[in-house]
Scaffold this motif. Structure first.
Motif, mmCIF file in Angstrom:
data_model
loop_
_atom_site.group_PDB
_atom_site.id
_atom_site.type_symbol
_atom_site.label_atom_id
_atom_site.label_comp_id
_atom_site.label_asym_id
_atom_site.label_seq_id
_atom_site.Cartn_x
_atom_site.Cartn_y
_atom_site.Cartn_z
ATOM 1 N N LYS A 42 -3.739 -29.059 -8.361
ATOM 2 C CA LYS A 42 -2.320 -29.646 -8.485
ATOM 3 C C LYS A 42 -2.062 -30.723 -8.313
ATOM 4 O O LYS A 42 -1.031 -31.236 -9.245
ATOM 5 N N LYS A 43 -2.372 -31.306 -7.366
ATOM 6 C CA LYS A 43 -2.315 -32.496 -7.318
ATOM 7 C C LYS A 43 -3.233 -33.727 -8.405
ATOM 8 O O LYS A 43 -2.096 -34.541 -9.149
ATOM 9 N N ILE A 44 -3.913 -33.893 -7.699
ATOM 10 C CA ILE A 44 -4.664 -34.425 -9.419
ATOM 11 C C ILE A 44 -3.884 -34.366 -10.554
ATOM 12 O O ILE A 44 -3.807 -35.282 -11.129
ATOM 13 N N ALA A 45 -4.139 -33.155 -10.763
ATOM 14 C CA ALA A 45 -3.412 -32.628 -12.271
ATOM 15 C C ALA A 45 -2.179 -33.437 -12.579
ATOM 16 O O ALA A 45 -1.279 -33.833 -13.723
ATOM 17 N N ILE A 50 1.347 -37.647 -14.290
ATOM 18 C CA ILE A 50 2.397 -39.240 -14.576
ATOM 19 C C ILE A 50 1.331 -40.284 -14.806
ATOM 20 O O ILE A 50 2.050 -41.338 -15.478
ATOM 21 N N ASN A 51 0.103 -40.622 -15.109
ATOM 22 C CA ASN A 51 -0.518 -41.826 -15.526
ATOM 23 C C ASN A 51 -1.083 -41.726 -17.216
ATOM 24 O O ASN A 51 -0.834 -42.580 -16.984
ATOM 25 N N THR A 52 -0.492 -40.563 -17.113
ATOM 26 C CA THR A 52 -0.451 -40.788 -18.657
ATOM 27 C C THR A 52 0.720 -41.243 -19.257
ATOM 28 O O THR A 52 0.687 -41.791 -20.601
ATOM 29 N N LEU A 53 2.123 -39.824 -19.007
ATOM 30 C CA LEU A 53 3.213 -40.182 -19.485
ATOM 31 C C LEU A 53 3.995 -42.004 -18.827
ATOM 32 O O LEU A 53 4.822 -42.302 -19.531
ATOM 33 N N THR A 54 3.729 -41.434 -17.447
ATOM 34 C CA THR A 54 4.139 -42.635 -16.933
ATOM 35 C C THR A 54 3.329 -43.941 -15.838
ATOM 36 O O THR A 54 2.649 -43.939 -14.583
ATOM 37 N N PRO A 55 2.700 -44.488 -16.929
ATOM 38 C CA PRO A 55 1.280 -45.338 -16.147
ATOM 39 C C PRO A 55 1.439 -45.987 -14.989
ATOM 40 O O PRO A 55 3.054 -46.743 -15.510
ATOM 41 N N ARG A 56 0.756 -46.199 -14.241
ATOM 42 C CA ARG A 56 0.881 -47.894 -12.920
ATOM 43 C C ARG A 56 0.838 -48.815 -13.620
ATOM 44 O O ARG A 56 -0.582 -48.835 -15.005
ATOM 45 N N GLU A 57 1.236 -50.125 -13.589
ATOM 46 C CA GLU A 57 0.933 -51.243 -14.035
ATOM 47 C C GLU A 57 -0.084 -52.420 -14.074
ATOM 48 O O GLU A 57 -0.182 -51.920 -11.964
ATOM 49 N N TYR A 536 -4.361 -46.423 -3.577
ATOM 50 C CA TYR A 536 -2.799 -46.702 -3.999
ATOM 51 C C TYR A 536 -2.245 -45.681 -3.858
ATOM 52 O O TYR A 536 -2.892 -44.563 -3.484
ATOM 53 N N GLU A 537 -1.160 -45.191 -3.955
ATOM 54 C CA GLU A 537 -0.137 -44.517 -3.254
ATOM 55 C C GLU A 537 -0.689 -43.365 -4.416
ATOM 56 O O GLU A 537 -0.134 -43.601 -6.178
ATOM 57 N N TRP A 538 -0.165 -41.715 -4.103
ATOM 58 C CA TRP A 538 -0.053 -40.967 -4.930
ATOM 59 C C TRP A 538 1.753 -41.276 -5.832
ATOM 60 O O TRP A 538 2.348 -41.139 -4.822
ATOM 61 N N PRO A 539 1.044 -40.802 -6.737
ATOM 62 C CA PRO A 539 3.106 -41.038 -7.319
ATOM 63 C C PRO A 539 3.909 -40.235 -6.172
ATOM 64 O O PRO A 539 3.650 -39.202 -6.955
ATOM 65 N N PRO A 540 4.785 -40.328 -6.373
ATOM 66 C CA PRO A 540 5.865 -39.972 -5.589
ATOM 67 C C PRO A 540 6.416 -39.635 -6.880
ATOM 68 O O PRO A 540 6.449 -38.946 -8.302
ATOM 69 N N GLN A 541 6.869 -37.400 -6.521
ATOM 70 C CA GLN A 541 8.109 -37.653 -7.317
ATOM 71 C C GLN A 541 9.362 -37.527 -8.035
ATOM 72 O O GLN A 541 9.320 -37.738 -9.089
#
Length: 929
Positions: A42-45, A50-57, A536-541
């Motif tokens: 679930k964490k990977i999903a 998040i990376n698809t909708l609000t990707p890191r830069e 890099y850190e897992w994206p937070p909620q």
């Protein structure tokens, strides 16, 4: 923008489709995800979503060249791309740019407005802020900070003052054995003149500990010889020999103890585990004392001295070696020109994650296995690229290892990450694989004529195609560099190598573009095995650092009871530079919060604001204002204590220095031009009550210095900026006070002696100190216009006669303690009496600045005369070349008077994730040739 979002959704769908196929091929059922890896899955999903909708830069900076001289301008263009597919991001409006010196201090911070993932900036490298040395250029957006500061863009450049008295050393020998240290070196200036008959100070230091201090002198040829003993043998490995002129540090030279290796050699097993009885792949890397790769070769022997393998570096000190370690074995590498290096002992239990990446194959194979004692245990495998997981699933170890085949066409170009997790969701094996599809944008420059001369008009047609030979529209930056002054390395960092490689790996990569130019396959494998990847850190909620769309200032207005002022008017008065002014206002909300936005365009970063709040009666009484000032990421980079350019004058630096010296001689030819004469005086502090004529002082701390830490207290500024400032008790006195070295300090604020207000309160020896602190901690740097320090009789004599009592004068003299006077000039000029104005806040924000335009001269004929010879190092800079639907754009400029050839570097992006780079030489001939 919708097209870009649809593209990302399509990319995610393709990844999920490939995941399903991959799982079916492995025979991994969906129920395998439920236990014990449901939360990890679930964490990977969630991470994929998040990376698809609000990707890191990812951010890359193209700046014009690696070497600058004092007073040059650093020209820059930035590209901000989505980390997953390298499409432009249009949701970030501000990028921050910092220049950091070797002491890890930010000497310049500015910001730039961003438009569709691009921004431009320029920084003038003035002598006061940028003395000769090596600097780090760092750039980032606020959004990037959510994923860790290790992902911020960094690069290094050098500033050189060709006529400065900076020192360099050609070190012939420097050794340390037992307690004996020896040095043989030739000291020269930047223009290679010997530093002859010079008295110098030599120190030997280990970290923060001084081991030796002595005086020496160079001979007539600038030679320095040191051969002396330290007190006792020192066990420290990292010794530094410092050479100083009086107290000014000039050089730092690393010293290796005798018997220690001249190289730092490391062996790293594939996947992180070294299992006995299994064929193992180890990457190795050899570095010299300056952290640069160095060729190495040798053999590996077991505990019985028998050779089990040989090794040899294939590129920049890196290579790969294979052998099978035996249970209970111990192995040592013996490099030919270094000390033995012990390899890690093989493990009797563990897992393996191995990769076979045949360059001619259309897929790479993954082998997952373990020792017999782990058979039956469950693990979880995940493969990600571009921030998206394209293969994942549980597996159970058995006698036969799992063998997976992954088609290279599935992941895009870049780093693919393979991770094996245990049942506690800890990564136990990790492996990086580099995929390069040779799919960059195809760039070409066509000149309008075959030969160009000095002061000639140049017109170039830029054409850009994609991999299918279709023209593409895009944004590109172009720099034209005179290679007779600065050599351009075609294998150095560019937008392709940074985005696809360097930004994903740990540490600096030497000549990163080499790995895109048909490199030796073993060199690529060695890089993947030795440098790992940036975590890099897992994206937070919820993201701590939001995207900044525009520049704004927020704050709060409260009363003395910390209750909010509602519907209160807040006004900002601002100045931009020395002439432009602006004013704007707003109203606080129900929580007392105010927001100021829609500022005018900023043309420079010298902006000061006074933010004022007034109540309903138009008074500022009882209003307290707080501004939400940004907190910038700290810098704790790996800058070494010494820089290669300051120790050994390398070829590139020497060529640059010699060319600049030759240009200065050309400027003075026939007496037509004179050298610039710089007269340095102590910069006057506006409004200062300094008793000395022309503002004489031993040290001046001006407004520019204090602007770097505006909220620091006056006491903090004194501790940081005044050499020798300390707390102490002078001889024959029990009273604590502040001192500068051995002098007692007397504080004068706007011409008023602070001692005039001192009344002992029976607080003991600290009574006077507490009195001083009440003022020194009350004022902050933003309240102060300047500080002048008078230590020696030349400057403190007038203060002694004006401020000291007869008793104090009699107690001072040549054989007794003296006074240092600190003249503090406040912005109000009202001395130590006036309290801070209520309802006002002084603020110097880092504002986004519109970039200046590069000046390119025009010539009617090659015979046009100029006031100074045109010897531009950067002949032309254009940060925004937009190709049309035909993939074409035309650029034009004039050549300089230099007869050296040029190198043109073009790099940039299209709208759909394509990256392109072009290096193209341009030959320049003298007229008549």
């Amino acid at each position: 923008m919708n097209d870009l979002k649809n593209q990302r959704r399509s990319s995610l769908y393709c990844s999920q489709k490939w995941l399903l196929l991959f799982c079916l091929l492995l025979g991994l059922s969906s129920t395998g995800f439920s236990q014990p890896f449901a939360s990890l899955s679930k964490k990977i999903a969630a991470y994929d979503s998040i990376n698809t909708l609000t990707p890191r830069e990812k951010l890359f900076m193209h700046y014009d060249r690696p070497f600058y001289k004092i007073k040059d301008t650093l020209w820059m263009k930035g590209y901000i791309l989505a980390a997953g597919d390298y499409t432009i991001t249009d949701s970030t409006g501000i990028a921050y740019i910092e220049i950091i010196n070797t002491a890890n201090e930010v000497v310049k911070r500015t910001a730039a407005p961003c438009y569709w993932g691009r921004f431009q900036s320029s920084i003038a490298l003035n002598e006061d802020d940028f003395p000769q040395g090596s600097y780090t250029l760092r750039a980032y957006t606020n959004w990037m900070r959510n994923f860790g500061d290790s992902l911020l863009y960094e690069s290094r450049f050098t500033v050189i003052n060709p006529i400065a008295g900076e020192w360099n050393a050609r070190v012939r020998e420097v050794t340390y054995s037992g307690n004996r240290i020896s040095l043989s070196a030739e000291l020269t200036t930047n223009n290679l003149n010997p530093i002859a008959h010079k008295k110098i100070m030599v120190r030997v230091r280990s970290k923060n500990r001084n081991l030796l201090r002595l005086q020496g002198q160079t001979d007539g040829a600038g030679n320095l010889y040191i051969d002396t003993l330290l007190k006792g043998a020192i066990e420290h490995r990292d010794l530094v020999l410092e050479i100083a002129d009086k107290e000014d540090l000039k050089l730092q030279i690393p010293v290796k103890t005798a018997g220690s290796s001249a190289i730092d050699l490391q062996f790293l097993p594939e996947g992180g585990s070294f299992i006995a009885g299994r064929p193992q792949l180890l990457g190795f890397k050899a570095l010299n004392v300056y952290g640069k790769g160095i060729d190495v070769k040798g053999v590996i022997r077991n505990e019985e001295g028998k050779q089990v393998a040989s090794f040899a570096a294939v590129h920049k000190g890196m290579g790969v070696v294979t052998f099978t370690p035996q249970p209970g074995g111990h192995y040592t590498a013996f490099p030919e020109n270094g000390q033995p290096v012990k390899l890690p002992d093989p493990q009797s239990s563990g897992t393996l994650l191995q990769v076979i990446n045949d360059p001619v194959s259309d897929s790479f194979r993954v082998i997952i296995g373990g020792t017999p004692d782990l058979n039956g245990r469950k693990y979880f495998f995940a493969a990600t690229t571009g921030g998206l997981c394209f293969a994942k699933g549980p597996l159970t170890l058995s006698e036969r290892p799992h063998r997976l085949s992954i088609a290279k066409r599935m992941p895009p170009s870049g780093i693919t990450r393979l991770v094996l997790y245990d049942s506690l969701m800890r990564p136990v094996n990790e492996r990086a694989v580099f995929i390069w599809h040779k799919d960059p944008l195809q760039l070409a420059l066509t000149p309008d004529k075959p030969v160009y001369h000095t002061k000639d008009s140049v017109s170039l047609l830029l054409t850009v195609n994609n991999g299918k030979q279709q023209p593409v529209a895009g944004s590109f930056s172009l720099a034209v560099i005179d290679t007779s002054q600065v050599q351009i390395n075609n294998l150095s960092e560019n937008i392709i190598s940074y985005m696809l490689l360097s930004s994903e790996l740990k540490g600096a990569i030497e000549e990163p573009y080499y790995y895109f130019q048909d490199p030796t396959p073993q060199a690529v494998e060695a890089l993947m095995l030795t440098q790992g990847w940036v975590r890099y850190e897992w994206p937070p909620q919820s993201f701590k650092f939001p995207r900044e769309h525009t520049f704004r200032i927020t704050g709060k207005a409260t009363n003395i009871f910390n209750k909010p002022f509602v519907n209160t008017k807040v006004t900002a008065f601002g100045t931009i530079g020395k002439s432009s002014i602006f004013a704007m206002d707003t109203i606080t909300d129900q929580k007392g919060v105010f927001t100021l936005e829609q500022f005018p365009y900023f043309t420079n970063d010298s902006v000061s604001m006074v933010i004022k709040g007034v109540n309903k009666k138009g008074k500022a009484f009882n209003i307290g204002l707080e501004v939400d000032e940004p907190v910038y990421p700290p810098y704790a980079g790996a800058a070494s204590a010494f820089e290669h350019q300051n120790i050994l004058l390398d070829t590139a630096t020497a060529r640059f220095v010699n060319k600049q010296v030759a240009i200065r001689k050309l400027i003075k030819k026939n007496g037509e031009y004179l050298d610039e004469v710089v007269v340095k005086t102590n910069a006057g502090i506006s409004g200062s009550k300094n008793l000395n004529k022309s503002g004489g002082a031993d040290q001046v701390i001006n407004e520019k210095i204090m602007e770097k830490t505006p909220k620091a207290t006056l006491l903090d500024v004194l501790y940081k900026q005044v050499k020798g400032f300390r707390q102490g008790s002078p001889p024959k006195s029990l009273r604590q006070m502040y001192m500068i070295n051995s002098n007692m300090v007397r504080f004068i604020i706007d011409g008023t002696d602070l001692n005039f207000f001192y009344q002992p309160s029976g607080g003991g020896s600290n009574d006077y100190l507490l009195f001083l602190d009440s003022y020194l901690k009350y004022f902050s740097a933003e309240d102060i216009r300047g500080i002048e320090v008078m230590n020696h009789p030349r400057y403190n004599a007038s203060y002694r006669s004006h401020y000291l009592s007869t008793a104090e004068l009699m107690s001072t003299g040549p054989a007794s303690i003296d006074f240092s006077f600190v003249e503090i000039t406040t912005r109000t000029g009202s001395g130590p009496f006036l309290k801070k104005t209520p309802g006002m806040y002084l603020y110097r924000p880092v504002v986004p600045v519109i970039a200046k335009q590069f000046y390119s001269p025009r010539y009617a004929t090659p015979d046009d005369k100029t006031m100074m010879p045109d010897m531009r190092t950067t002949v032309y800079w254009n940060p925004e070349i937009i190709t049309n639907q035909k993939g074409e754009a035309r650029v034009s400029f004039f050549t300089s008077e230099s007869t050296g050839n040029y190198m043109i570097l073009v790099q940039g992006i299209n709208l759909t994730g394509g990256l392109g780079v072009l290096y193209q030489p341009l030959e320049i001939q003298k007229p008549g040739n």
